[in-house]
Structures are given as structure tokens and as C-alpha cells.
Design a protein around this motif. Structure first.
Motif, PDB file in Angstrom:
ATOM      1  N   SER A  47       0.826  -1.208   0.000  1.00 41.44           N
ATOM      2  CA  SER A  47       0.000   0.000   0.000  1.00 41.44           C
ATOM      3  C   SER A  47       0.862   1.260   0.000  1.00 41.44           C
ATOM      4  N   VAL A  48       0.218   2.378  -0.265  1.00 37.65           N
ATOM      5  CA  VAL A  48       0.895   3.677  -0.214  1.00 37.65           C
ATOM      6  C   VAL A  48       1.382   3.955   1.206  1.00 37.65           C
ATOM      7  N   VAL A  49       0.561   3.595   2.181  1.00 36.75           N
ATOM      8  CA  VAL A  49       0.920   3.823   3.587  1.00 36.75           C
ATOM      9  C   VAL A  49       2.235   3.136   3.935  1.00 36.75           C
ATOM     10  N   GLU A  50       2.333   1.859   3.621  1.00 43.72           N
ATOM     11  CA  GLU A  50       3.562   1.125   3.954  1.00 43.72           C
ATOM     12  C   GLU A  50       4.730   1.576   3.082  1.00 43.72           C
ATOM     13  N   GLY A  51       4.444   1.968   1.863  1.00 42.00           N
ATOM     14  CA  GLY A  51       5.500   2.486   0.999  1.00 42.00           C
ATOM     15  C   GLY A  51       6.102   3.762   1.555  1.00 42.00           C
ATOM     16  N   LEU A  52       5.243   4.642   2.067  1.00 43.18           N
ATOM     17  CA  LEU A  52       5.727   5.892   2.660  1.00 43.18           C
ATOM     18  C   LEU A  52       6.500   5.639   3.948  1.00 43.18           C
ATOM     19  N   GLN A  53       6.098   4.611   4.682  1.00 44.39           N
ATOM     20  CA  GLN A  53       6.874   4.242   5.866  1.00 44.39           C
ATOM     21  C   GLN A  53       8.319   3.954   5.470  1.00 44.39           C
ATOM     22  N   ASP A  54       8.481   3.156   4.427  1.00 43.73           N
ATOM     23  CA  ASP A  54       9.825   2.814   3.951  1.00 43.73           C
ATOM     24  C   ASP A  54      10.583   4.055   3.487  1.00 43.73           C
ATOM     25  N   VAL A  55       9.875   4.967   2.834  1.00 44.07           N
ATOM     26  CA  VAL A  55      10.514   6.197   2.349  1.00 44.07           C
ATOM     27  C   VAL A  55      11.076   7.005   3.517  1.00 44.07           C
ATOM     28  N   PHE A  56      10.279   7.179   4.555  1.00 46.19           N
ATOM     29  CA  PHE A  56      10.737   7.951   5.719  1.00 46.19           C
ATOM     30  C   PHE A  56      11.895   7.251   6.434  1.00 46.19           C
ATOM     31  N   ILE A  90      14.676  -3.398   7.176  1.00 45.05           N
ATOM     32  CA  ILE A  90      14.702  -4.820   6.810  1.00 45.05           C
ATOM     33  C   ILE A  90      13.457  -5.519   7.356  1.00 45.05           C
ATOM     34  N   ARG A  91      13.102  -5.182   8.593  1.00 46.26           N
ATOM     35  CA  ARG A  91      11.901  -5.791   9.186  1.00 46.26           C
ATOM     36  C   ARG A  91      10.640  -5.368   8.438  1.00 46.26           C
ATOM     37  N   GLU A  92      10.564  -4.099   8.078  1.00 48.15           N
ATOM     38  CA  GLU A  92       9.388  -3.613   7.359  1.00 48.15           C
ATOM     39  C   GLU A  92       9.310  -4.192   5.945  1.00 48.15           C
ATOM     40  N   SER A  93      10.446  -4.648   5.432  1.00 51.74           N
ATOM     41  CA  SER A  93      10.490  -5.223   4.077  1.00 51.74           C
ATOM     42  C   SER A  93      10.483  -6.745   4.118  1.00 51.74           C
ATOM     43  N   ASP A  94       9.940  -7.308   5.183  1.00 50.92           N
ATOM     44  CA  ASP A  94       9.980  -8.762   5.356  1.00 50.92           C
ATOM     45  C   ASP A  94       9.315  -9.512   4.207  1.00 50.92           C
TER      46      ASP A  94
END
Length: 211
Positions: A47-56, A90-94
Motif C-alpha cells: 500500500s501507499v501507507v507502507e510504501g511511505l513508511q519505507d521512504v521515511f 529490513i523488518r518492514e520489508s519482510d
């Protein structure tokens, strides 16, 4: 009492920070709205939400890494901070690691990154300690700590499935849980990123004044 140039600078910085954090506060809502109304998804890992998490998170890693390059005398500490967020990334990109190397493999990558960064920090403990103290003593650390608490505690508690099942009862859908949990995480990551950016900006200003 007459305002000094330093007082004016402080007031101006405070106003700028207010608007920065106000903008940050709208980001989770806008991201959730885009996911729900434009992409019609359930706030999943793509989702956009999780994608933005990774960006930040990536920006935060970059900011700490930039400090490690700028301040050799504090490098070990800033590498340690960057490494902390690398482990989070890394955890968020599991889901990516699960697809590439098997379920749960993210853990081994995160542990490897942690060992490398901690090992490097131990090569100069004083530098690591000095960098950590410099950041902790800064005005921005309070906001950073708030973001950290939101990500690791508040979002988890607010995303407790049993609570939402009790509130919504027969109308329960997992999207409601995801919206609150992932939206809170995004807010926390954004706050931490902005606080580190502000910290870096003030470090740059102090360097210019010293010159």
C-alpha cells in the motif's frame, strides 16, 4: 525586553517546525485516503501507507549516514543510529525477503546488519557515545522519542484486533485495524524523520556559525 538576533532565530525556527509537524500530521490521513479511495486496497504490505513508511525510514538512514560522513569524530555513533533504522527497514520489508530467500529470512539479514553496525561502533566507543549524547541532548530528541513510542508501542496497542472486534462487532473488517495501526506507524516514522532532519539542519547552522 529587547529581542536578540538569537531570540528571533529561535522564534522563527519554532514557527517553521510547527508547520513542518502540522504537514507531517496530515500525511497518514492523505496516504490512507489514497489507498482506500484511489487504489481501493486494504492497507497491505504493498500500500501507499507502507510504501511511505519505507521512504521515511530510508531518508532517516540517509540523514544519519550523512552525519557519519560529515563528522568523522562522531562517525561510530551516527553509523549505529543509521544501522538501527536499517534493521527497521529490513523488518518492514519482510515480504520482499520472504519472496526472495524464504519465510522469516529478514531476521538473519537484520541480525547481520546489527552485528556489523554495533561492531563498528565498538571500534571507537567514545565517538559512539559522544554522538548519542549530542543527539539525546538536542531539542529534537523529544520529538524523535515520541515518534519511536508511537511506532513501537502506541501503534501496536491501537492495532489490537480484539479491541476493534469488540467495537465494530459484526461490522468488523481487518482494514479498520490496519488503518489505525499502519497509519500510526507512518505518523511515527514521519515524526522521527522530520526530527532528525531538523537536528541535521541545526548542526549545519552551528557549523556555519563556528566558521
Amino acid at each position: 525586553m529587547k529581542l536578540t538576533n538569537e531570540d528571533r532565530f529561535f522564534i522563527r525556527q519554532t514557527i517553521i517546525e510547527f508547520f513542518l509537524y502540522a504537514i507531517v500530521a496530515t500525511i497518514p490521513f492523505l496516504a490512507i485516503a489514497v489507498d482506500l479511495f484511489y487504489f481501493d486496497n486494504i492497507i497491505n504490505e504493498e500500500s501507499v501507507v507502507e510504501g511511505l513508511q519505507d521512504v521515511f525510514i530510508i531518508i532517516t538512514i540517509g540523514l544519519f549516514s550523512y552525519n557519519a560522513k560529515r563528522f568523522p569524530q562522531l562517525r561510530q555513533g551516527f553509523v549505529l543510529m543509521a544501522g538501527f533504522f536499517l534493521c527497521i527497514l529490513i523488518r518492514e520489508s519482510d515480504n520482499i525477503f520472504d519472496r526472495l530467500t524464504g519465510h522469516g529470512s529478514w531476521f538473519y539479514f537484520a541480525i547481520t546488519a546489527a552485528i556489523i553496525c554495533i561492531g563498528y561502533a565498538l571500534t571507537n566507543r567514545q565517538a559512539a557515545f559522544d554522538a548519542l549524547v549530542l543527539f539525546i541532548k538536542s531539542r529534537e530528541y523529544a520529538a524523535f522519542l515520541g515518534g519511536l513510542v508511537i511506532v513501537f508501542i502506541s501503534s501496536r496497542l491501537l492495532g489490537t484486533g480484539s479491541i476493534w472486534k469488540h467495537i465494530l462487532q459484526e461490522g468488523y473488517v481487518i482494514t479498520a485495524k490496519h488503518i489505525v495501526e499502519e497509519g500510526s506507524e507512518l505518523f511515527g516514522y514521519a515524526i522521527m524523520c522530520i526530527s532528525v532532519w531538523t537536528f541535521n539542519r541545526k548542526l549545519t547552522t552551528s557549523l556555519k556559525l563556528e566558521k
